[in-house]
Structure formats: C-alpha cells, structure tokens
Design a protein around this motif. Sequence first.
Motif, PDB file in Angstrom:
ATOM      1  N   ASP A 285       0.845  -1.184   0.000  1.00 56.84           N
ATOM      2  CA  ASP A 285       0.000   0.000   0.000  1.00 56.84           C
ATOM      3  C   ASP A 285       0.883   1.239   0.000  1.00 56.84           C
ATOM      4  OD1 ASP A 285      -3.243   0.402   0.923  1.00 56.84           O
ATOM      5  OD2 ASP A 285      -1.945   2.158   0.942  1.00 56.84           O
ATOM      6  N   ALA A 287       0.090   4.048   1.339  1.00 58.49           N
ATOM      7  CA  ALA A 287      -0.101   4.782   2.586  1.00 58.49           C
ATOM      8  C   ALA A 287       0.833   4.234   3.669  1.00 58.49           C
ATOM      9  CB  ALA A 287      -1.550   4.669   3.035  1.00 58.49           C
ATOM     10  N   GLU A 289      -0.031   3.136   6.608  1.00 62.83           N
ATOM     11  CA  GLU A 289      -0.663   2.126   7.444  1.00 62.83           C
ATOM     12  C   GLU A 289      -1.914   1.607   6.738  1.00 62.83           C
ATOM     13  OE1 GLU A 289      -1.535   4.120  11.051  1.00 62.83           O
ATOM     14  OE2 GLU A 289      -2.960   5.516  10.154  1.00 62.83           O
ATOM     15  N   SER A 292      -6.192   3.321   5.212  1.00 67.05           N
ATOM     16  CA  SER A 292      -5.954   4.768   5.134  1.00 67.05           C
ATOM     17  C   SER A 292      -6.853   5.454   4.110  1.00 67.05           C
ATOM     18  CB  SER A 292      -4.488   5.043   4.789  1.00 67.05           C
ATOM     19  OG  SER A 292      -3.633   4.600   5.817  1.00 67.05           O
ATOM     20  N   GLY A 293      -7.502   4.677   3.247  1.00 69.58           N
ATOM     21  CA  GLY A 293      -8.348   5.275   2.221  1.00 69.58           C
ATOM     22  C   GLY A 293      -9.803   5.247   2.634  1.00 69.58           C
ATOM     23  N   GLY A 296     -10.842   4.055   6.122  1.00 67.37           N
ATOM     24  CA  GLY A 296     -10.213   4.709   7.259  1.00 67.37           C
ATOM     25  C   GLY A 296     -11.133   5.462   8.183  1.00 67.37           C
ATOM     26  N   ALA A 400     -10.622   0.865  10.200  1.00 65.88           N
ATOM     27  CA  ALA A 400      -9.158   0.870  10.216  1.00 65.88           C
ATOM     28  C   ALA A 400      -8.619  -0.188  11.167  1.00 65.88           C
ATOM     29  CB  ALA A 400      -8.642   2.257  10.594  1.00 65.88           C
ATOM     30  N   ASN A 404      -6.185  -3.490  10.386  1.00 65.60           N
ATOM     31  CA  ASN A 404      -4.991  -3.813  11.172  1.00 65.60           C
ATOM     32  C   ASN A 404      -5.070  -5.219  11.739  1.00 65.60           C
ATOM     33  OD1 ASN A 404      -2.761  -1.735  11.799  1.00 65.60           O
ATOM     34  ND2 ASN A 404      -4.608  -0.465  11.764  1.00 65.60           N
ATOM     35  N   PHE A 416       4.360  -0.889   3.462  1.00 62.22           N
ATOM     36  CA  PHE A 416       3.662   0.383   3.346  1.00 62.22           C
ATOM     37  C   PHE A 416       4.595   1.439   2.763  1.00 62.22           C
ATOM     38  CE2 PHE A 416       1.433  -1.937   6.742  1.00 62.22           C
ATOM     39  CZ  PHE A 416       0.173  -1.971   6.159  1.00 62.22           C
ATOM     40  N   ASP A 417       4.018   2.586   2.444  1.00 64.46           N
ATOM     41  CA  ASP A 417       4.761   3.650   1.753  1.00 64.46           C
ATOM     42  C   ASP A 417       5.381   3.132   0.453  1.00 64.46           C
ATOM     43  OD1 ASP A 417       4.371   5.806   3.663  1.00 64.46           O
ATOM     44  OD2 ASP A 417       5.703   4.663   4.992  1.00 64.46           O
ATOM     45  N   ARG A 551     -14.031  13.754   7.701  1.00 66.84           N
ATOM     46  CA  ARG A 551     -13.034  13.062   6.890  1.00 66.84           C
ATOM     47  C   ARG A 551     -13.595  12.838   5.504  1.00 66.84           C
ATOM     48  NH1 ARG A 551     -11.336   7.845   5.563  1.00 66.84           N
ATOM     49  NH2 ARG A 551      -9.066   7.557   5.564  1.00 66.84           N
TER      50      ARG A 551
END
Length: 632
Positions: A285, A287, A289, A292-293, A296, A400, A404, A416-417, A551
Amino acid sequence: MPSNVLPPAMETAELIWRDGVPESTKFGDVYFSRDDGLAETRYVFIERNHLPERFHSLGAYGHFVIAETGFGTGLNFLATWSEWLKQRPSEGDHAILHFISVERYPLSRADLRKALESWPELAPMAQELILHYPPLINGTHRLVLAGGRVRLTLYLGDVLDAWDDLEFQADAWFLDGFAPSLNPDMWLETAIGMVRTHSKPGTTLATFTSVGRVRRALAAEGFAMAKVAGFGRKREMLIGKLPVTENAPPQAHSPQSVAIIGAGIAGATLARNLAERGVPVILVDEAPEPGSGASGNAQGALYAKLGVDYNDQTELAATALAFSQRFYQRWETEFWHPTGLLQLASTEQEQDRQRRFLSRNRYPDDVLSQVTAGEASELAGIPIHREALWFPQSGWLQPAMACNTLIDHPAISAMFDFRVASIRRERGQWVLHGPNNQQITAATLIIAAGHRTASIAPRAQGTELRLKPIRGQVTQLRSESTQLPQVVICGTKYLNPPYNGYAITGATFDLHDNTPFPTLESHRENLEQLAQLLPSVNISGPADASELQGRVAFRCTTHDYQPAAGACPAKDEDCANGAYLLTGFGSKGLTWAPLMAEYLADRICGHPPCLNRRLSRRVDAERLYRKPLTDR
C-alpha cells in the motif's frame, strides 16, 4: 412453496418427534436410523467411500470435495467433519474439506439444535454449526468452520437447481434422500446425469438404496456399481466409482505467493483469507498504514439495501450481508459491534419503496423485520417517528482497526509507503516496481487499490476500466451535544451509536467533486439531512460548521454499482496468467469484502466457489473492460 410463503424465505421442514428421532410429516420418513444414526452414517457414507484413508493421504495444501443430496439434520456433515479432524489433527495443516449439500426443506435452528442433541460426541461441532447456521433464505450459503479447515456450501432450494447452478467436481458423493418411489423416472435420470457432470475420474459414491433402476442409471453414466451389505436391518446398499484414467488432471494447488495491492478492507480481508489457507501474501500500500483510504473512517455501518424484487442482484446483496455478519463474529470484542440496525424511509419515494418491498418479500426475522415507530424508538433509545426495517444481526465496525487486525497473521508480509510505479510480467512472475528501486515479485497479483485500481491494473492496450471514484465526506458528532442512538440508523444518511464520546454521520455522495479535504458545504449537507431524518437527535453542537471535524474518502464504484471479483481478461499476454481484480465495493465495502474475498480465494486456489454461476457472472471482472468510445 405454499402461496403464503413469499421469496426468499424457505418453507421449513415440519417434524414430529418419536423417541427423540425427527420424522418428516411431508414425506413420512425418519431423518436418521432409530437404531444408531451416527453408526449408520459412518458405515454407509464414510467407510463405503473409503474416506479415512483418502483424508489421511491428502497433501498438506490439498482439498477434498464431498457432495450430498440432502442436508437434513446435518448428521452426515458432522460425522464427516469429525472424521476429517481425526485423520488430519494438526492445526498447521492447510488441507480443506469442502462439503456441498442441498436442502429443499431446511430445519429451523431450534429443530436442528434438538435433533443434534442425540449425539454428545459431536457437540462441539454441532454448536459451531448452529452458531453459523445461515438465515433460511433461498440460495447458496458458505459456512467457514473449524478455523477455515472445513467449508460447508449449503444450497437451500431444489436439488436439480443446485446441481445446475453450482460449480464443483466431487471426490465423493453421499446420495442421501434418494427415494425412487417419490421421484419420477425423468427426475431420477436428470439428477444422476448431473451427478456425473460434477464427478471426475476416481469419484466414489454411496447410497442407502439398492433399487435396480438407481443402479442401472448410475451404471449408464459410467460408474462401476456394486451391491454390498447394508447397515443393520437393511440387507443391501449401493456403492460406485468412476474409473480412473491415465490422463486424469492433477488437483489444483494453491499459488506459491500472492501480491495484493491495497490494504483497505478489500485487500486486508482477502489477505487474511488466503493466509489462513496457507498461501503466503505480500500486502502493498502507498499509505503508511492499513485502512488509510475509504476504509479509514472511525465507524462504518454493516448494511445492505435489499431490492424490491428478489432477483440476482438482491440475492447477492442478501448473501453478502449474512456472510459478513458470520465472518465478523469472532472479532466482536475488538472492532465489531453488533448493535442492530434500523432502516428508515424518510421520503415519500422511500416509503413507497418500503411498502412494495414488504408486500413482495418475506425474510426470516433473523435477517429483518418490520417494526412500528414505537418499537423502533425502544430499540434506538431515541424517539423515532416512522416505521422501520430492523436488521438485528447488523451493526457497525471500526474499519481501520479491522484492517490492522485482519493483516496480523504470520503468512502476511506488509509493505507500506510503497507506491507502485509499474507492473510487469517477467519470466512467469509479476514484478511490482516501487520507490528507491524496490521490487516485489509474486506468482499471483490482485489489484484491490480502491479508486486507484483503474490506473494501475494490467489491461490490454486500448482498453479502459469502467470504474469511477465518488467522494464521500463524514461528519463527527460529539455525544454531549447530541442525542445519539444505541443502534445504527440508516436512511438518507446513516448515524452510528457513540463511541469514545463521538459518533459518525454521513456520508455525502459527490460524483463530480474531487475535493480531498472536508468542506463546510458537505458538513452542512450531512447535518441538514440528518436533522430531517432524525429530528430527535437535536443537533446543538457548534453553530459554525467550521468547528466540526470530518473526513473525506473516495469510494470506488463500478458502472453498474456491483462489486468486481475475478480474473483480469486473458485477451492480452499482459493481462493473463494470474492477475485479478477485487474492487468496486462503493459505500458497502464492509458488507461486500468478506464474501468477495472468500469467492476470489476460492478461484485463486482452485476450490469450489462459494457463489453460484448466476452470481459469479454478476461479479465477473471482465465486464469492467471496454474500449473507449472514440475507438468503437
């Protein structure tokens, strides 16, 4: 079906009990032997199909498929489940028993419980079956039991419809409920022809009956038939086997590795499903974590808006809702809150729709029921001024946290990232190129990237994916400044019960707005429509909407607003060989994800799919691909 039973409700079995043994008043037959029903099941079906040795010799990642013509009390299934665990006791074993059964007149949950009390040695399994017993509505129901080591596909309906609608190849058949005296020759020939269609070289069968025309019909379909000694006072019974050929295809094996792009509820649910089947998963992903989309938000309702007519679309939604309710049960103390849900009709159009829905459908009360305004008020804990539909098994999740929790499994590696820059097919593997020259390689690829799916999914040159992002903004309400319900309420907006001093309401449906941050206009829309839906909420929070918290997320929706789960079309080398889509869940991702993940994992692993053919076609990913209008 009697005229007073509307779809999709099933006519349940009418029983009389004699010495603890249930009898069908419709057919005048007992459900199991008065002498020893469990011993009879083990002798006729388990031993005569040589299941103990076949179970024991199955590979660690294999699967075994048993098909049965009448579920009844579930005794045959529980006895087989017990034998499966006896032969494969290891918790680390990833082989799966698939048991596929049909029932036209299912037992009520209360009758099922009473019938199975006769077998104390099966009590732990019986309790789990009763806990997961599906709502008695027409169609296909998948029950995931024993931590995923046993999967029951229970088709509620006619046996001929089932064998025409389901996709599977049986390793063994339990031909139970075959009463030749009750069925015409044409029915028998059609049923046995379908048994052959769903069989393969080496498939075995066993049946209580020894009637000549059953034996001849099976022999005409290629089964090598024999009469053997029956159980107890029954002198003879039939067994059969399809001859094994040298060119019999090998059983499909699970993929060596899977890469999933997207760690929202779709990707996380699929990752967990595959991991529990023993498939190693790399979850990717962009994001920092999971969740996140669109997954989230702090709260999300588990909800499906069922169609006025019980067609394929409605069946799919009802099946997904019931499956998701069973799926989330094990996390009730963590992220799942089964408070129940009220669906309100707040406009004249919706009130008319609800009236038509109730006049054309009958659902069991454990799915939904109509409640008065007073009953709705009592359930919600706040005044409700109109009738409603009550979904007792629904509620809300913390999405979220769900993501997890779902990816917390030793077979799942998360990265991630990692923004995927390109995807290539190299030497039979999928290679994902990311930042800083990072690469991820896997045999199988799934795109579950929400609204980014269209930009990164492999596809043939000159085609596009019919997916669209829809902006949704939610608004956070403080408990001390509003009167909040103790159940989820849905209508023109939804409102969750309070949690940690807040509750979430929303969401907007902004088809042509790409604003990525909360706006005052969207907050006002949420609050105004909520006030119309629920005046008793008494919103007395900040006078200035700019003080509100919220959000924004972008849902991914298909052109026909139905989910997509399936293989990318194999019309181009870049699109073939193990690439799949899992997307298009819109605002119902929490409801769609568990069933779609189960279905796609079945497909990827070569197992019998949990959806019938009609519903499989409805979610087929190939329908999303098309050439742009300028090229047509």
